[in-house]
Design a protein around this motif. Structure first.
Motif, PDB file in Angstrom:
ATOM      1  N   ILE A 185     -37.553 -32.472  28.559  1.00 53.53           N
ATOM      2  CA  ILE A 185     -36.280 -32.007  27.999  1.00 53.53           C
ATOM      3  C   ILE A 185     -36.527 -31.330  26.648  1.00 53.53           C
ATOM      4  O   ILE A 185     -36.784 -32.003  25.651  1.00 53.53           O
ATOM      5  CB  ILE A 185     -35.293 -33.180  27.805  1.00 53.53           C
ATOM      6  CG1 ILE A 185     -35.135 -33.983  29.108  1.00 53.53           C
ATOM      7  CG2 ILE A 185     -33.945 -32.656  27.317  1.00 53.53           C
ATOM      8  CD1 ILE A 185     -34.221 -35.200  28.967  1.00 53.53           C
ATOM      9  N   PRO A 186     -36.462 -29.988  26.572  1.00 56.12           N
ATOM     10  CA  PRO A 186     -36.524 -29.305  25.278  1.00 56.12           C
ATOM     11  C   PRO A 186     -35.221 -29.547  24.507  1.00 56.12           C
ATOM     12  O   PRO A 186     -34.128 -29.487  25.095  1.00 56.12           O
ATOM     13  CB  PRO A 186     -36.661 -27.825  25.645  1.00 56.12           C
ATOM     14  CG  PRO A 186     -36.877 -27.785  27.123  1.00 56.12           C
ATOM     15  CD  PRO A 186     -36.328 -29.038  27.683  1.00 56.12           C
ATOM     16  N   VAL A 187     -35.323 -29.815  23.219  1.00 52.96           N
ATOM     17  CA  VAL A 187     -34.147 -30.183  22.419  1.00 52.96           C
ATOM     18  C   VAL A 187     -34.033 -29.273  21.199  1.00 52.96           C
ATOM     19  O   VAL A 187     -34.971 -29.201  20.396  1.00 52.96           O
ATOM     20  CB  VAL A 187     -34.237 -31.658  21.965  1.00 52.96           C
ATOM     21  CG1 VAL A 187     -33.051 -32.017  21.085  1.00 52.96           C
ATOM     22  CG2 VAL A 187     -34.328 -32.593  23.170  1.00 52.96           C
TER      23      VAL A 187
ATOM     24  N   LEU B  87     -38.824 -36.065  25.425  1.00 53.49           N
ATOM     25  CA  LEU B  87     -37.910 -35.289  24.597  1.00 53.49           C
ATOM     26  C   LEU B  87     -38.736 -34.482  23.599  1.00 53.49           C
ATOM     27  O   LEU B  87     -39.506 -35.047  22.815  1.00 53.49           O
ATOM     28  CB  LEU B  87     -36.952 -36.210  23.846  1.00 53.49           C
ATOM     29  CG  LEU B  87     -36.037 -37.102  24.708  1.00 53.49           C
ATOM     30  CD1 LEU B  87     -35.354 -38.144  23.835  1.00 53.49           C
ATOM     31  CD2 LEU B  87     -35.010 -36.264  25.450  1.00 53.49           C
ATOM     32  N   VAL B  88     -38.583 -33.158  23.632  1.00 49.46           N
ATOM     33  CA  VAL B  88     -39.347 -32.297  22.724  1.00 49.46           C
ATOM     34  C   VAL B  88     -38.386 -31.687  21.711  1.00 49.46           C
ATOM     35  O   VAL B  88     -37.635 -30.762  22.021  1.00 49.46           O
ATOM     36  CB  VAL B  88     -40.097 -31.187  23.480  1.00 49.46           C
ATOM     37  CG1 VAL B  88     -40.980 -30.411  22.507  1.00 49.46           C
ATOM     38  CG2 VAL B  88     -40.932 -31.772  24.612  1.00 49.46           C
ATOM     39  N   ASP B  89     -38.384 -32.271  20.510  1.00 49.15           N
ATOM     40  CA  ASP B  89     -37.553 -31.764  19.415  1.00 49.15           C
ATOM     41  C   ASP B  89     -38.209 -30.506  18.858  1.00 49.15           C
ATOM     42  O   ASP B  89     -39.210 -30.570  18.155  1.00 49.15           O
ATOM     43  CB  ASP B  89     -37.429 -32.842  18.335  1.00 49.15           C
ATOM     44  CG  ASP B  89     -36.817 -32.304  17.043  1.00 49.15           C
ATOM     45  OD1 ASP B  89     -36.072 -31.304  17.107  1.00 49.15           O
ATOM     46  OD2 ASP B  89     -37.100 -32.889  15.978  1.00 49.15           O
TER      47      ASP B  89
ATOM     48  N   VAL C  63     -38.089 -22.354  23.623  1.00 48.25           N
ATOM     49  CA  VAL C  63     -38.018 -23.239  24.781  1.00 48.25           C
ATOM     50  C   VAL C  63     -39.324 -23.276  25.566  1.00 48.25           C
ATOM     51  O   VAL C  63     -39.713 -24.324  26.094  1.00 48.25           O
ATOM     52  CB  VAL C  63     -36.835 -22.833  25.692  1.00 48.25           C
ATOM     53  CG1 VAL C  63     -37.021 -21.452  26.290  1.00 48.25           C
ATOM     54  CG2 VAL C  63     -36.621 -23.868  26.798  1.00 48.25           C
ATOM     55  N   SER C  64     -40.039 -22.158  25.662  1.00 51.53           N
ATOM     56  CA  SER C  64     -41.303 -22.156  26.397  1.00 51.53           C
ATOM     57  C   SER C  64     -42.319 -23.080  25.744  1.00 51.53           C
ATOM     58  O   SER C  64     -43.001 -23.859  26.418  1.00 51.53           O
ATOM     59  CB  SER C  64     -41.869 -20.737  26.485  1.00 51.53           C
ATOM     60  OG  SER C  64     -41.095 -19.936  27.344  1.00 51.53           O
ATOM     61  N   SER C  65     -42.427 -22.996  24.435  1.00 52.76           N
ATOM     62  CA  SER C  65     -43.345 -23.871  23.709  1.00 52.76           C
ATOM     63  C   SER C  65     -42.960 -25.336  23.887  1.00 52.76           C
ATOM     64  O   SER C  65     -43.829 -26.203  24.063  1.00 52.76           O
ATOM     65  CB  SER C  65     -43.348 -23.507  22.220  1.00 52.76           C
ATOM     66  OG  SER C  65     -44.122 -24.422  21.487  1.00 52.76           O
ATOM     67  N   ALA C  66     -41.650 -25.625  23.855  1.00 50.52           N
ATOM     68  CA  ALA C  66     -41.192 -27.004  24.024  1.00 50.52           C
ATOM     69  C   ALA C  66     -41.542 -27.524  25.418  1.00 50.52           C
ATOM     70  O   ALA C  66     -42.002 -28.661  25.584  1.00 50.52           O
ATOM     71  CB  ALA C  66     -39.689 -27.089  23.775  1.00 50.52           C
ATOM     72  N   ARG C  67     -41.306 -26.718  26.431  1.00 46.93           N
ATOM     73  CA  ARG C  67     -41.660 -27.139  27.794  1.00 46.93           C
ATOM     74  C   ARG C  67     -43.165 -27.338  27.925  1.00 46.93           C
ATOM     75  O   ARG C  67     -43.624 -28.293  28.566  1.00 46.93           O
ATOM     76  CB  ARG C  67     -41.167 -26.100  28.805  1.00 46.93           C
ATOM     77  CG  ARG C  67     -39.663 -26.111  29.017  1.00 46.93           C
ATOM     78  CD  ARG C  67     -39.237 -24.956  29.889  1.00 46.93           C
ATOM     79  NE  ARG C  67     -37.807 -24.996  30.185  1.00 46.93           N
ATOM     80  CZ  ARG C  67     -37.097 -23.946  30.590  1.00 46.93           C
ATOM     81  NH1 ARG C  67     -37.704 -22.773  30.742  1.00 46.93           N
ATOM     82  NH2 ARG C  67     -35.802 -24.051  30.841  1.00 46.93           N
TER      83      ARG C  67
END
Length: 374
Positions: free
Chosen positions: A52-54, A81-83, A114-118
């Motif tokens: 979950i990108p946050v 969870l990726v803040d 969002v790509s980096s977070a995923r």
């Protein structure tokens, strides 16, 4: 290089010149894939990893996380969870949930998109299967159970479900995107790839993400899914129930900027990303076929033209021509038999540098689609 159909002079297209023209127009191109290939090879400890990108979803995050923790399932799962450097209280909210529930991991990073977070979530995932959830969306209680059940029943590489569109006034409507798509696939997704190019609302086998990552620094990053993930799916399955809730009106969403205030010249991302993704496929020795060609033509046709400011049309056409020359060189014999007449005409425009024909085809398609939508 390719010879023009019917003979004639060979037309040279130079990618360095095209990139320079884009730079002159203000577009800074950087190849988005890493050939050193990060490998997702850690042991699997749970059945499912939920990534979950946050970012700036303070008003929705509780509902999202609670929808996961309330899943009615016999399967084990972890929540990552990726803040992504959220400037509000999202990071604190994430840490609070992690303190109370050992299913939850939290990653804090500077804002990179969002790509980096995923990708950060993929690096930490330990599930046999992987799913992506946007932090302003939420799941129905049987999402995990029904999708993993279906994956195990069919040995599918990917399982998708239907979804609700959710509005701030509480209204929910079912999206009927999959009505005409087969319930199961045994030899790849074929042209159905065109309708599936987003990662959420899906469960994937872990192997699908061994060397593939999302391209960072690009808009339209989901576009690569058709090339690098869906094209590699040999067996796919579908659950006809709407089990994912897709929120429509969060103005801060990381993943819903599509079509909204996309800064010039970042509009060129779509055509440059299509080019870069194909180059990555060649490097990784992935198979290309008529379905990949169809997806690419769609990305290089009306989809590109209608989203671009006209000042970028010529650069987009030149890059599309170069990309299609390269792709057609690698196509198997007889691929033309699987193309429609308009797809063949698009190829003609690219092979013969006929910018005028490209524009005419797009206008014709746009007019026909407008009539169908009435």
């Amino acid at each position: 290089m390719l010879e023009k159909r019917g003979g004639g002079k060979r037309k040279s297209l130079n990618i360095e010149d095209i990139i320079k023209k884009a730079a002159d127009a203000g577009y800074d191109y950087k190849f988005p894939y890493d050939y050193s290939s990060k490998k997702l090879v850690v042991d699997s400890f749970v059945d499912l990893s939920i990534i979950i990108p946050v970012y700036k979803v303070e008003d929705y995050l509780d509902e999202c996380i609670c929808s996961v923790l309330r899943q009615a399932t016999n399967y084990s799962y972890e929540v990552i969870l990726v803040d992504d450097g959220s400037p509000d209280k999202c990071g604190i909210i994430c840490d609070g949930y992690a303190l109370k529930n050992d299913k939850i991991k939290v990653i804090h990073q500077k804002n990179r998109g969002v790509s980096s977070a995923r990708n950060a979530g993929l690096e930490q995932a330990t599930g046999k299967y992987i799913t992506f959830l946007d932090a302003d969306d939420f799941l129905e209680p049987t999402y995990i159970q029904l999708l993993i059940d279906r994956a195990l029943e069919t040995d599918a590489d990917m399982v998708k479900c239907n979804f609700y569109k959710v509005y701030s006034d509480g209204k929910k409507t079912v999206e009927h995107r999959y009505d005409n798509i087969k319930k199961e696939y045994q030899n790849g997704l074929g042209e159905d790839m065109l309708y599936l190019a987003f990662p959420w609302g899906s469960v994937f086998k872990r192997k699908m993400w061994v060397s593939v990552r999302f391209p960072e620094g690009y808009k339209h990053e989901d576009m690569m899914m058709a090339h690098l993930i869906f094209h590699e799916v040999r067996v796919g399955a579908y659950v006809g129930l709407p089990l994912y809730n897709y929120r429509q009106d969060n103005v801060n969403s990381l993943t819903k900027e599509y079509g909204r205030n996309i800064a010039l010249p970042r509009q060129l991302d779509q055509v440059f990303l299509a080019y870069a993704t194909l180059e990555f496929m060649y490097h990784e020795n992935m198979k290309v076929d008529a379905n990949i060609l169809k997806v690419t033509l769609r990305e290089m046709g009306m989809m590109t033209f209608c989203r671009l400011n006209k000042r970028y049309h010529l650069v987009a056409f030149q890059l599309a021509s170069y990309t299609l020359h390269r792709l057609i060189d690698k196509m198997p014999k007889g691929y033309e038999k699987e193309l429609t007449q308009i797809e063949i005409m698009y190829i003609y425009s690219f092979q013969n540098a006929r910018y005028d024909i490209w524009k005419a085809l797009i206008c014709m398609e746009y007019y026909e689609n407008s009539l169908k939508s009435r």
